[in-house]
Enzyme design. Structure first.
Site, mmCIF file in Angstrom:
data_model
loop_
_atom_site.group_PDB
_atom_site.id
_atom_site.type_symbol
_atom_site.label_atom_id
_atom_site.label_comp_id
_atom_site.label_asym_id
_atom_site.label_seq_id
_atom_site.Cartn_x
_atom_site.Cartn_y
_atom_site.Cartn_z
ATOM 1 N N GLY A 119 0.806 -1.222 0.000
ATOM 2 C CA GLY A 119 0.000 0.000 0.000
ATOM 3 C C GLY A 119 0.834 1.264 0.000
ATOM 4 O O GLY A 119 0.533 2.229 -0.724
ATOM 5 N N ARG A 150 2.134 -13.533 2.190
ATOM 6 C CA ARG A 150 2.608 -14.910 2.402
ATOM 7 C C ARG A 150 3.914 -14.945 3.178
ATOM 8 O O ARG A 150 4.700 -14.012 3.141
ATOM 9 C CB ARG A 150 2.885 -15.563 1.049
ATOM 10 C CG ARG A 150 1.665 -15.946 0.324
ATOM 11 C CD ARG A 150 2.034 -16.841 -0.833
ATOM 12 N NE ARG A 150 2.442 -16.094 -2.012
ATOM 13 C CZ ARG A 150 2.908 -16.653 -3.112
ATOM 14 N NH1 ARG A 150 3.068 -17.976 -3.163
ATOM 15 N NH2 ARG A 150 3.229 -15.933 -4.162
ATOM 16 N N ASN A 164 -4.448 -11.003 -1.351
ATOM 17 C CA ASN A 164 -4.468 -12.402 -1.786
ATOM 18 C C ASN A 164 -5.329 -13.291 -0.902
ATOM 19 O O ASN A 164 -5.507 -12.964 0.273
ATOM 20 C CB ASN A 164 -3.025 -12.946 -1.795
ATOM 21 C CG ASN A 164 -2.320 -12.649 -3.103
ATOM 22 O OD1 ASN A 164 -2.928 -12.778 -4.164
ATOM 23 N ND2 ASN A 164 -1.055 -12.268 -3.019
ATOM 24 N N HIS A 169 -4.235 -15.913 -10.546
ATOM 25 C CA HIS A 169 -2.985 -15.446 -9.942
ATOM 26 C C HIS A 169 -2.549 -16.536 -8.980
ATOM 27 O O HIS A 169 -2.541 -16.365 -7.785
ATOM 28 C CB HIS A 169 -3.247 -14.136 -9.196
ATOM 29 C CG HIS A 169 -2.008 -13.466 -8.694
ATOM 30 N ND1 HIS A 169 -0.908 -13.232 -9.473
ATOM 31 C CD2 HIS A 169 -1.701 -12.949 -7.474
ATOM 32 C CE1 HIS A 169 0.015 -12.618 -8.754
ATOM 33 N NE2 HIS A 169 -0.440 -12.437 -7.537
HETATM 34 N N1 NAD Z 1 -2.156 -9.200 -6.313
HETATM 35 C C1 NAD Z 1 -0.853 -9.268 -6.287
HETATM 36 O O1 NAD Z 1 -0.211 -9.393 -7.311
HETATM 37 C C2 NAD Z 1 -0.107 -9.180 -4.971
HETATM 38 C C3 NAD Z 1 1.290 -9.040 -4.961
HETATM 39 C C4 NAD Z 1 1.936 -8.903 -3.727
HETATM 40 C C5 NAD Z 1 1.206 -8.923 -2.534
HETATM 41 N N2 NAD Z 1 -0.151 -9.084 -2.603
HETATM 42 C C6 NAD Z 1 -0.974 -9.101 -1.395
HETATM 43 O O2 NAD Z 1 -1.184 -7.775 -0.933
HETATM 44 C C7 NAD Z 1 -1.479 -7.810 0.479
HETATM 45 C C8 NAD Z 1 -0.621 -6.771 1.206
HETATM 46 O O3 NAD Z 1 0.747 -7.103 1.098
HETATM 47 P P1 NAD Z 1 1.847 -6.244 1.870
HETATM 48 O O4 NAD Z 1 3.165 -6.738 1.404
HETATM 49 O O5 NAD Z 1 1.549 -4.811 1.797
HETATM 50 O O6 NAD Z 1 1.600 -6.739 3.393
HETATM 51 P P2 NAD Z 1 1.950 -5.905 4.718
HETATM 52 O O7 NAD Z 1 1.837 -6.877 5.865
HETATM 53 O O8 NAD Z 1 3.196 -5.139 4.541
HETATM 54 O O9 NAD Z 1 0.752 -4.853 4.821
HETATM 55 C C9 NAD Z 1 -0.563 -5.175 5.040
HETATM 56 C C10 NAD Z 1 -1.183 -4.012 5.800
HETATM 57 O O10 NAD Z 1 -2.598 -4.225 5.877
HETATM 58 C C11 NAD Z 1 -2.992 -3.647 7.112
HETATM 59 N N3 NAD Z 1 -4.333 -4.089 7.485
HETATM 60 C C12 NAD Z 1 -4.734 -5.260 8.034
HETATM 61 N N4 NAD Z 1 -6.053 -5.249 8.254
HETATM 62 C C13 NAD Z 1 -6.517 -4.051 7.818
HETATM 63 C C14 NAD Z 1 -7.791 -3.441 7.769
HETATM 64 N N5 NAD Z 1 -8.875 -4.082 8.217
HETATM 65 N N6 NAD Z 1 -7.887 -2.191 7.268
HETATM 66 C C15 NAD Z 1 -6.806 -1.531 6.821
HETATM 67 N N7 NAD Z 1 -5.557 -2.071 6.837
HETATM 68 C C16 NAD Z 1 -5.429 -3.303 7.327
HETATM 69 C C17 NAD Z 1 -1.903 -4.096 8.080
HETATM 70 O O11 NAD Z 1 -1.924 -3.347 9.294
HETATM 71 C C18 NAD Z 1 -0.660 -3.879 7.244
HETATM 72 O O12 NAD Z 1 -0.094 -2.599 7.447
HETATM 73 C C19 NAD Z 1 -1.228 -9.261 0.919
HETATM 74 O O13 NAD Z 1 -2.452 -9.962 0.993
HETATM 75 C C20 NAD Z 1 -0.369 -9.820 -0.210
HETATM 76 O O14 NAD Z 1 -0.480 -11.215 -0.320
HETATM 77 C C21 NAD Z 1 -0.807 -9.198 -3.788
#
Ligand code: NAD
Length: 316
Positions: free
Chosen positions: A14, A89, A127, A182
């Site tokens: 994010g 993950r 994911n 994906h």
């Molecule tokens: N679609 C894709 O290609 C792809 C690629 C990479 C990662 N992802 C996914 O993206 C997601 C985020 O990854 P990341 O690396 O940023 O993880 P991260 O752990 O760094 O960040 C996740 C954030 O979400 C916050 N969060 C949790 N519950 C919440 C809520 N109810 N409201 C608001 N925020 C909330 C957490 O506090 C944390 O800061 C994961 O599910 C990951 O698997 C998807």
């Protein structure tokens, strides 16, 4: 017209997405939210201080949200909301291992989006992607064209990067395509891949293409295994930010995304990785591309695999 985009979840994905969106300088405001008190505010302050150096005017606003939905008023009027909230993950985990925990998070976030930004286009990245996209549509009740997921832009970029590195050519001379899910049923499409306009199949031997296809399918896991904590975010955030930009500028660009299919490729009633024209309404149109019989078979298999899982999320 002033444009507003919200990024829910200020983790690695994010926060890098918010930074990229701000640096494009096409939005009036980027709102960044998280449930960790002070984290989005701190990141926003830091990003705003980079404005004089990078030369952009977009304002980043950080907001802590509560489980009771407090703070969500800040997302009102968003044209686009990107959902990154959820766990990433750990080494050895599949994306599907995140299903239950992330479904709870994504459902709650979606309900707040529906309440506070009822006209937004929602780009999901949490994911397991295909399932979280389907869940977001169910939980927001938004028209299906206004909910889409990010996967194909990233998977295709990984494939392109591997081909360019293997051949020692610039990435811009390579075009690749991945469709499907994906996950394990990702469908890289070598028949649509070219290098300087030449079919990939004429430039690389079949075994080498297969090796790159397998590496693309496991592209996320390869990064997770190296990082040991957390998953990829530079290429993923570039992918989501570009999609948001295409939507905000109503560009009509065609990107591979997770979109609702309704008869395309003989598949109906499921969120699936396909190429789509993006614009202000989200998915303007799913674009079909010629596939070999084998590729079409794999795409239909992927559709059935995700259909079964997407049916399960309705109850989560
Ligand atoms: N679609 C894709 O290609 C792809 C690629 C990479 C990662 N992802 C996914 O993206 C997601 C985020 O990854 P990341 O690396 O940023 O993880 P991260 O752990 O760094 O960040 C996740 C954030 O979400 C916050 N969060 C949790 N519950 C919440 C809520 N109810 N409201 C608001 N925020 C909330 C957490 O506090 C944390 O800061 C994961 O599910 C990951 O698997 C998807």
């Amino acid at each position: 017209m002033a444009k507003k985009v919200t990024v829910v979840g200020a983790g690695f994905y994010g926060s890098t997405t918010a930074q990229r969106l701000a640096e494009y300088d096409v939005f009036d405001t980027v709102v960044l939210t998280d449930i960790i008190e002070g984290k989005p505010e701190g990141l926003a302050l830091d990003m705003n201080q980079s404005r004089p150096i990078e030369g952009f005017e977009t304002k980043v606003v950080g907001v802590t949200t509560g489980v009771d939905g407090s703070g969500y008023e800040a997302i009102a009027g968003s044209d686009i909301v990107i959902v990154t909230a959820g766990l990433p993950r750990k080494p050895g985990m599949s994306r599907m291992d995140l299903l239950e925990v992330n479904a709870k998070i994504v459902r709650g976030v979606s309900e707040n989006i529906a309440k506070h930004a009822p006209n937004a286009v929602v780009v999901v990245v949490s994911n397991p992607l295909d399932e979280m996209t389907a869940l977001t549509q169910l939980a927001t009740g938004f028209p299906r064209n206004r909910v889409l997921g990010q996967a194909g832009v990233l998977d295709t970029a990984r494939f392109t990067n591997f081909v360019a590195e293997t051949l020692g050519v610039p990435v811009k001379s390579v075009k690749t395509l991945t469709l499907g899910s994906h996950g394990d049923t990702m469908v890289p499409v070598p028949s649509q891949c070219t290098v300087d306009g030449k079919p990939l199949t004429e430039v690389l031997p079949a075994e080498k293409i297969e090796e790159l296809v397998v590496r693309t399918r496991n592209g996320g896991a390869e990064v997770v295994a190296l990082l040991k904590t957390g998953s990829a975010y530079y290429a993923p955030s570039a992918a989501a930010a570009r999609m948001a930009r295409a939507i905000a500028t109503d560009s009509g660009e065609v990107w591979p995304v997770c979109a609702w299919v309704d008869g395309e490729y003989g598949v109906s009633g499921v969120y699936l990785g396909v190429q789509a024209e993006l614009g202000a309404s989200g998915v303007k149109k799913v674009v079909e591309t010629p596939l070999t019989e084998g590729e079409l078979g794999s795409l239909r298999e992927a559709a059935e695999a995700v259909r079964a899982k997407q049916a399960d999320v309705a109850g989560l």
